[in-house]
Design a protein around this motif. Structure first.
Motif, PDB file in Angstrom:
ATOM      1  N   MET A 208       0.821  -1.214   0.000  1.00 42.58           N
ATOM      2  CA  MET A 208       0.000   0.000   0.000  1.00 42.58           C
ATOM      3  C   MET A 208       0.856   1.266   0.000  1.00 42.58           C
ATOM      4  SD  MET A 208      -1.438  -0.294   3.919  1.00 42.58           S
ATOM      5  CE  MET A 208      -2.079   1.378   3.921  1.00 42.58           C
ATOM      6  N   LEU A 209       2.134   1.136  -0.351  1.00 42.19           N
ATOM      7  CA  LEU A 209       3.030   2.297  -0.294  1.00 42.19           C
ATOM      8  C   LEU A 209       2.603   3.425  -1.233  1.00 42.19           C
ATOM      9  CD1 LEU A 209       6.470   0.472   0.006  1.00 42.19           C
ATOM     10  CD2 LEU A 209       5.454   2.023   1.678  1.00 42.19           C
ATOM     11  N   ALA A 210       1.841   3.075  -2.273  1.00 46.10           N
ATOM     12  CA  ALA A 210       1.406   4.110  -3.216  1.00 46.10           C
ATOM     13  C   ALA A 210       0.537   5.160  -2.528  1.00 46.10           C
ATOM     14  CB  ALA A 210       0.638   3.471  -4.374  1.00 46.10           C
ATOM     15  N   ILE A 211      -0.246   4.735  -1.534  1.00 44.23           N
ATOM     16  CA  ILE A 211      -1.159   5.714  -0.914  1.00 44.23           C
ATOM     17  C   ILE A 211      -0.595   6.314   0.367  1.00 44.23           C
ATOM     18  CG2 ILE A 211      -3.268   4.740  -1.933  1.00 44.23           C
ATOM     19  CD1 ILE A 211      -3.808   3.433   0.815  1.00 44.23           C
ATOM     20  N   THR A 212       0.542   5.825   0.823  1.00 44.86           N
ATOM     21  CA  THR A 212       1.086   6.370   2.069  1.00 44.86           C
ATOM     22  C   THR A 212       2.404   7.104   1.835  1.00 44.86           C
ATOM     23  OG1 THR A 212       2.130   4.228   2.540  1.00 44.86           O
ATOM     24  CG2 THR A 212      -0.013   4.631   3.544  1.00 44.86           C
TER      25      THR A 212
ATOM     26  N   CYS B  45      -8.361   4.870   4.562  1.00 44.25           N
ATOM     27  CA  CYS B  45      -7.870   3.563   4.114  1.00 44.25           C
ATOM     28  C   CYS B  45      -8.880   2.507   4.570  1.00 44.25           C
ATOM     29  CB  CYS B  45      -6.497   3.320   4.721  1.00 44.25           C
ATOM     30  SG  CYS B  45      -5.849   1.719   4.274  1.00 44.25           S
ATOM     31  N   SER B  46      -9.416   1.773   3.621  1.00 42.60           N
ATOM     32  CA  SER B  46     -10.465   0.820   3.986  1.00 42.60           C
ATOM     33  C   SER B  46      -9.857  -0.424   4.645  1.00 42.60           C
ATOM     34  CB  SER B  46     -11.283   0.443   2.758  1.00 42.60           C
ATOM     35  OG  SER B  46     -10.421  -0.028   1.771  1.00 42.60           O
ATOM     36  N   ILE B  47     -10.730  -1.237   5.176  1.00 42.56           N
ATOM     37  CA  ILE B  47     -10.307  -2.428   5.922  1.00 42.56           C
ATOM     38  C   ILE B  47      -9.409  -3.298   5.046  1.00 42.56           C
ATOM     39  CG2 ILE B  47     -11.169  -4.553   6.991  1.00 42.56           C
ATOM     40  CD1 ILE B  47     -13.624  -2.920   7.902  1.00 42.56           C
ATOM     41  N   LYS B  48      -8.283  -3.666   5.582  1.00 37.72           N
ATOM     42  CA  LYS B  48      -7.268  -4.353   4.770  1.00 37.72           C
ATOM     43  C   LYS B  48      -7.553  -5.849   4.679  1.00 37.72           C
ATOM     44  CE  LYS B  48      -2.176  -4.791   4.476  1.00 37.72           C
ATOM     45  NZ  LYS B  48      -1.887  -4.394   3.098  1.00 37.72           N
ATOM     46  N   ASP B  49      -7.290  -6.381   3.511  1.00 37.07           N
ATOM     47  CA  ASP B  49      -7.340  -7.829   3.298  1.00 37.07           C
ATOM     48  C   ASP B  49      -6.003  -8.401   3.771  1.00 37.07           C
ATOM     49  OD1 ASP B  49      -7.279 -10.407   2.415  1.00 37.07           O
ATOM     50  OD2 ASP B  49      -7.697  -9.943   0.307  1.00 37.07           O
ATOM     51  N   TRP B  50      -6.032  -9.027   4.943  1.00 36.22           N
ATOM     52  CA  TRP B  50      -4.791  -9.571   5.507  1.00 36.22           C
ATOM     53  C   TRP B  50      -4.562 -11.021   5.070  1.00 36.22           C
ATOM     54  CZ3 TRP B  50      -1.468  -6.271   7.498  1.00 36.22           C
ATOM     55  CH2 TRP B  50      -1.901  -5.130   8.177  1.00 36.22           C
ATOM     56  N   SER B  51      -5.382 -11.512   4.146  1.00 41.32           N
ATOM     57  CA  SER B  51      -5.224 -12.927   3.782  1.00 41.32           C
ATOM     58  C   SER B  51      -3.928 -13.173   3.010  1.00 41.32           C
ATOM     59  CB  SER B  51      -6.428 -13.416   2.972  1.00 41.32           C
ATOM     60  OG  SER B  51      -6.470 -12.766   1.725  1.00 41.32           O
ATOM     61  N   THR B  52      -3.347 -12.069   2.477  1.00 42.69           N
ATOM     62  CA  THR B  52      -2.056 -12.226   1.788  1.00 42.69           C
ATOM     63  C   THR B  52      -0.899 -12.115   2.778  1.00 42.69           C
ATOM     64  OG1 THR B  52      -2.002  -9.862   1.349  1.00 42.69           O
ATOM     65  CG2 THR B  52      -2.933 -11.278  -0.374  1.00 42.69           C
ATOM     66  N   ASP B  53      -1.231 -11.769   4.015  1.00 46.48           N
ATOM     67  CA  ASP B  53      -0.243 -11.624   5.079  1.00 46.48           C
ATOM     68  C   ASP B  53      -0.024 -12.997   5.715  1.00 46.48           C
ATOM     69  OD1 ASP B  53       1.154  -9.695   6.960  1.00 46.48           O
ATOM     70  OD2 ASP B  53      -0.231 -10.578   8.392  1.00 46.48           O
ATOM     71  N   ARG B  54       0.743 -13.038   6.769  1.00 49.35           N
ATOM     72  CA  ARG B  54       0.941 -14.261   7.540  1.00 49.35           C
ATOM     73  C   ARG B  54      -0.393 -14.911   7.909  1.00 49.35           C
ATOM     74  NH1 ARG B  54      -0.112 -15.694  12.213  1.00 49.35           N
ATOM     75  NH2 ARG B  54      -1.153 -13.701  12.501  1.00 49.35           N
ATOM     76  N   ALA B  55      -1.431 -14.063   8.100  1.00 46.79           N
ATOM     77  CA  ALA B  55      -2.739 -14.555   8.543  1.00 46.79           C
ATOM     78  C   ALA B  55      -3.309 -15.622   7.607  1.00 46.79           C
ATOM     79  CB  ALA B  55      -3.724 -13.390   8.657  1.00 46.79           C
ATOM     80  N   GLY B  56      -2.956 -15.538   6.333  1.00 47.28           N
ATOM     81  CA  GLY B  56      -3.518 -16.484   5.370  1.00 47.28           C
ATOM     82  C   GLY B  56      -2.805 -17.832   5.335  1.00 47.28           C
ATOM     83  N   GLY B  57      -1.874 -18.032   6.248  1.00 39.83           N
ATOM     84  CA  GLY B  57      -1.116 -19.287   6.258  1.00 39.83           C
ATOM     85  C   GLY B  57       0.131 -19.152   5.409  1.00 39.83           C
ATOM     86  N   PRO B  58       0.967 -20.188   5.386  1.00 40.73           N
ATOM     87  CA  PRO B  58       2.214 -20.124   4.595  1.00 40.73           C
ATOM     88  C   PRO B  58       1.910 -19.765   3.137  1.00 40.73           C
ATOM     89  CG  PRO B  58       2.223 -22.046   6.005  1.00 40.73           C
ATOM     90  CD  PRO B  58       0.843 -21.458   6.111  1.00 40.73           C
ATOM     91  N   ARG B  59       2.685 -18.843   2.614  1.00 40.11           N
ATOM     92  CA  ARG B  59       2.366 -18.281   1.292  1.00 40.11           C
ATOM     93  C   ARG B  59       3.268 -18.839   0.212  1.00 40.11           C
ATOM     94  NH1 ARG B  59       2.876 -12.283   3.609  1.00 40.11           N
ATOM     95  NH2 ARG B  59       4.260 -13.365   5.037  1.00 40.11           N
ATOM     96  N   LYS B  60       2.815 -18.770  -1.000  1.00 46.39           N
ATOM     97  CA  LYS B  60       3.699 -19.094  -2.115  1.00 46.39           C
ATOM     98  C   LYS B  60       3.403 -18.170  -3.284  1.00 46.39           C
ATOM     99  CE  LYS B  60       2.209 -23.494  -2.612  1.00 46.39           C
ATOM    100  NZ  LYS B  60       1.963 -24.815  -3.215  1.00 46.39           N
TER     101      LYS B  60
END
Lengths: 313, 222
Positions: free
Chosen positions: B139-143, B199-214
């Motif tokens: 989200m660096l574009a908006i901050t 800034c609207s509610i963030k989708d954290w599913s791409t974060d650690r919260a969504g489990g191990p990522r690939k």
């Protein structure tokens, strides 16, 4: 502003009366009397009582449970909720739990950082921030929806508030930040404790210049000082607190045994002066572990008796 | 880069206290730059261990190797012929390297020699600071190019909180308030009006919260 909820606080504000709220910190234990005793002391002198949510990140009885104790004794609670300890599932769940007891007021906060409290090694959550919590309550109340999109049976009816700190940095965004909270759905604001009235007036003027005072009810926060030590602590140690030197000096120049009385004098004088500030719609009296002084402050400030307006049940 | 810090040597000694043949394995990438797990640190740790075992009167053989990378099959293969000689390998790579080693060499215990800390940058020699939490949804574009997820202690997306004081965070006077930095930056870009965008509610599913990522890129898979 039209009335949207059964909240007594909302009705009083909407009727044009100056509202008075206070707050109780729940105990570090499970004795319900620790809550009900404090509430008993102040209930006839205030319109609603905030229950803090693990303030300063120190573990306490849950805000919701303490609110229920208040509700059961006929006192109108304001459920404080911080985003530090709950994800969006727990937040929505607690809002429904509060609504099931007809708790009609909520204050949305981010919460102090956990490093200040008794579990500095714990995680913080911050799945949402305070503005997103405001949005969440509105979605649940006004649209009857969960964040996941499903319908809520018997949606909550919360009058929704937020905190504002006119004294925090950077000063130039303090008013834009309030505008953001209003845009997120804040209907009432309780401010940080005001000791620097000049600076508060400067902030309120900017608030009024933008017309924000017509979009939100602003309750000015006051906290009576117990001693010069407390004044110095607030000035030097509490982030975002502005205690001017003349207040510290006035306390310091007062003999120790008279300092509590002088602190209350300052508090009453502050309320008197704030009454004439455009946009101030009430007072939030935070007498920290000094609840027994609230009735006297309310009386001396000419805010007693409280209007006879009941909450719907 | 990935920033790591040295583990206390006592902790490492505890892992390998009964071992006779130890390999200290460095990595020439991030941990070299942050001076926690490169060739130089391998030498220092190996010498410290030798002294320690010597003082105890135990005979232990300690070898030193530093690979180009430990997060890459190709480089890990370089120790294929020697790995079995050791009854412990202390990897000074980040947690990725330690795990990749463990996946590749099943019969030798691999111990971490560093604590992997964060994704950050070198501010000056000896000072590394966090810049990214790999939330997977930048989200660096908006901050204004400053990240509140990694740099705000409460990762508040609509900040600052009431604890911002003189540009510093309430939890530590040495820590910049990320939102003060964002506001200063928006001002410098003449974009302060952007501050009022919620800034609207963030989708954290791409974060650690969504489990191990690939990350899967079929276009570059051969």
């Amino acid at each position: 502003m039209s009335v949207k909820t059964p909240s007594k606080l909302e009705k009083i504000l909407s009727s044009g009366n100056l509202a008075v709220t206070s707050e109780c910190g729940p105990p570090r234990g499970s004795d319900p009397k620790a809550v009900t005793k404090k509430a008993e002391m102040i209930k006839d002198y205030v319109d609603a009582v905030n229950i803090t949510d693990n303030q300063t990140s120190v573990t306490r009885m849950s805000s919701l449970a303490a609110c229920i104790h208040l509700k059961l004794m006929g006192v109108e609670p304001i459920l404080q909720m911080v985003t530090r300890d709950r994800n969006r599932i727990a937040i929505q769940s607690d809002i429904l739990g509060a609504a099931s007891f007809d708790i009609f007021n909520m204050l949305c906060l981010s919460g102090d950082h956990q490093s200040f409290g008794d579990c500095p090694q714990g995680q913080n959550v911050h799945d949402l921030d305070s503005m997103q919590l405001l949005q969440t309550v509105h979605l649940m109340r006004d649209e009857g929806k969960f964040l996941g999109g499903a319908d809520i049976k018997r949606p909550p009816q919360m009058f929704v508030g937020a905190a504002a700190n006119p004294f925090a940095d950077p000063f130039e965004i303090r008013v834009p930040r309030l505008a953001k909270k209003i845009a997120s759905g804040a209907e009432f604001i309780q401010t940080q404790c005001i000791y620097n009235v000049d600076k508060f007036e400067e902030w309120m003027k900017q608030v009024c210049d933008r017309g924000l005072h017509e979009k939100v009810y602003i309750l000015a926060g006051v906290t009576p000082l117990k001693s010069v030590g407390m004044a110095k602590f607030m000035k030097n140690r509490v982030p975002g607190m502005d205690v001017p030197d003349d207040i510290v000096k006035r306390m310091a120049d007062t003999p120790k045994e008279k300092q509590p009385e002088e602190g209350i004098n300052i508090c009453v004088e502050t309320i008197e002066r704030l009454k004439s500030v455009e946009g101030v719609k009430g007072f939030h009296i935070m007498a920290i572990e000094w609840e027994e002084k609230v009735p006297g402050i309310v009386e001396r400030a000419g805010l007693y008796p409280r209007p006879e307006i009941g909450a719907e049940n | 880069m990935i920033v790591a810090d040295k583990k206390p040597v006592e902790e490492i000694i505890d892992y390998v206290t009964d071992c006779k043949n130890i390999l200290v394995l460095g990595c020439n990438e991030c941990v070299t730059v942050c001076e926690a797990g490169g060739k130089k640190e391998v030498e220092v740790l190996a010498s410290t261990l030798r002294m320690c075992f010597l003082n105890q009167g135990t005979e232990v053989s300690i070898d030193e190797i530093t690979l180009e990378r430990q997060c890459d099959h190709e480089y890990l293969e370089e120790i294929r012929d020697v790995a079995d000689r050791y009854d412990a390998i202390i990897s000074l790579a980040c947690g990725v390297g330690v795990q990749f080693m463990a996946e590749k060499y099943h019969s030798v215990p691999i111990y971490p020699g560093v604590n992997t800390c964060f994704l950050g940058a070198t501010e000056k020699r000896g000072l590394w600071t966090e810049r990214c939490q790999a939330c997977g949804n930048c989200m660096l574009a908006i901050t204004g190019g400053i990240c509140p997820v990694s740099r705000c202690a409460k990762r508040i997306l609509n900040g600052p909180c009431g604890g911002s004081s003189n540009g510093k965070c309430e939890i530590n006077k040495d820590l910049d308030c990320a939102w003060q930095l964002i506001i200063d930056r928006l001002k410098a870009l003449d974009r302060l009006e952007d501050y009022e965008k919620i800034c609207s509610i963030k989708d954290w599913s791409t974060d650690r919260a969504g489990g191990p990522r690939k990350v899967v890129r079929e276009d570059v898979q051969s």
